[in-house]
Design an enzyme around this catalytic site. Sequence first.
Site, mmCIF file in Angstrom:
data_model
loop_
_atom_site.group_PDB
_atom_site.id
_atom_site.type_symbol
_atom_site.label_atom_id
_atom_site.label_comp_id
_atom_site.label_asym_id
_atom_site.label_seq_id
_atom_site.Cartn_x
_atom_site.Cartn_y
_atom_site.Cartn_z
ATOM 1 N N GLU A 57 17.738 -19.127 1.456
ATOM 2 C CA GLU A 57 18.963 -18.900 2.223
ATOM 3 C C GLU A 57 19.161 -19.929 3.334
ATOM 4 O OE1 GLU A 57 18.673 -14.935 3.849
ATOM 5 O OE2 GLU A 57 16.492 -15.002 3.800
ATOM 6 N N ASP B 251 0.814 -1.211 0.000
ATOM 7 C CA ASP B 251 0.000 0.000 0.000
ATOM 8 C C ASP B 251 0.852 1.268 0.000
ATOM 9 O OD1 ASP B 251 -2.391 -1.325 -0.157
ATOM 10 O OD2 ASP B 251 -2.919 -1.121 1.957
ATOM 11 N N ASP C 136 23.260 -16.210 5.015
ATOM 12 C CA ASP C 136 22.468 -17.102 5.858
ATOM 13 C C ASP C 136 22.584 -18.550 5.395
ATOM 14 O OD1 ASP C 136 21.005 -15.748 8.072
ATOM 15 O OD2 ASP C 136 20.352 -14.445 6.457
#
Length: 267
Positions: free
Chosen positions: A154, A89, A180
């Site tokens: 990841e 939005d 990660d």
Amino acid sequence: MSLRLTPTFRERLAEAERPLAGLWACTASPVVTEILAGSGMDWMLIDMEHSPNGLGSTLAQLQVAAAYPATPVVRVPIGDVVTIKQVLDLGAQNLLVPMVSTPDDARAAASAVRYPPRGTRGVGAALARSARWNRVDDYVRDADAHTSLFVQIETVEGVAQAAEIAAVDGVDGVFVGPSDLAASMGLLGEQTHPDVLAAVYETMRVVQAAGKPVGVNAFDPVIARGYADAGADFLLVGADVAILARESERLAEEWIRAARGHDLDAT
């Protein structure tokens, strides 16, 4: 009054004849993001996961980036339906959802990006920048054409299911996060370990075999070039904070530490 939105990152990738190069926007500063947007890079990632970006700073950065050709992508902090609704939005057309390790994770993200009956996105376009306050004709009906969704693999689990994740309807591409991923493999801090590189290359292979574009993060220019040569569709090759940190350190080395050494030599 009728307005037209800019092409999505999905559309830019479909038209690209080379890997699209981008930069992280992590400072939460509209001024810095405007500098990045005008740098000539193809795209930028406004990061809400590991940076001090909230809704207000993300909105401001989307507004300043709108004047430039670089395509902004926003990484939300989590694949939460409310967070995704709010960021959409704000007018973000391109989202990256982190830590997507299963097809169910990907389906949940795709649902959060789409209006009913295809998804669960709340309808508030008349109140929001996404539809330019109802100045974009038929935004609600055409919202899928105005948004693109990328998911971030990841983890070891995500690598193992990369093909299934990429095949999820509504996922427009996959971004691989070596940091990660290395941690998930028990190789914390070793993003360029051969096993990590092999996992990244395998993920790239299966995602592209599923017909979706794939990107990867790589600040090391040699590693980044290797990914590009292997067919990566898009890359993040630097970050505002890293550029500022390294360049300020270089200047300090040149004008302070080196000068101190010169003074000692003179005595």
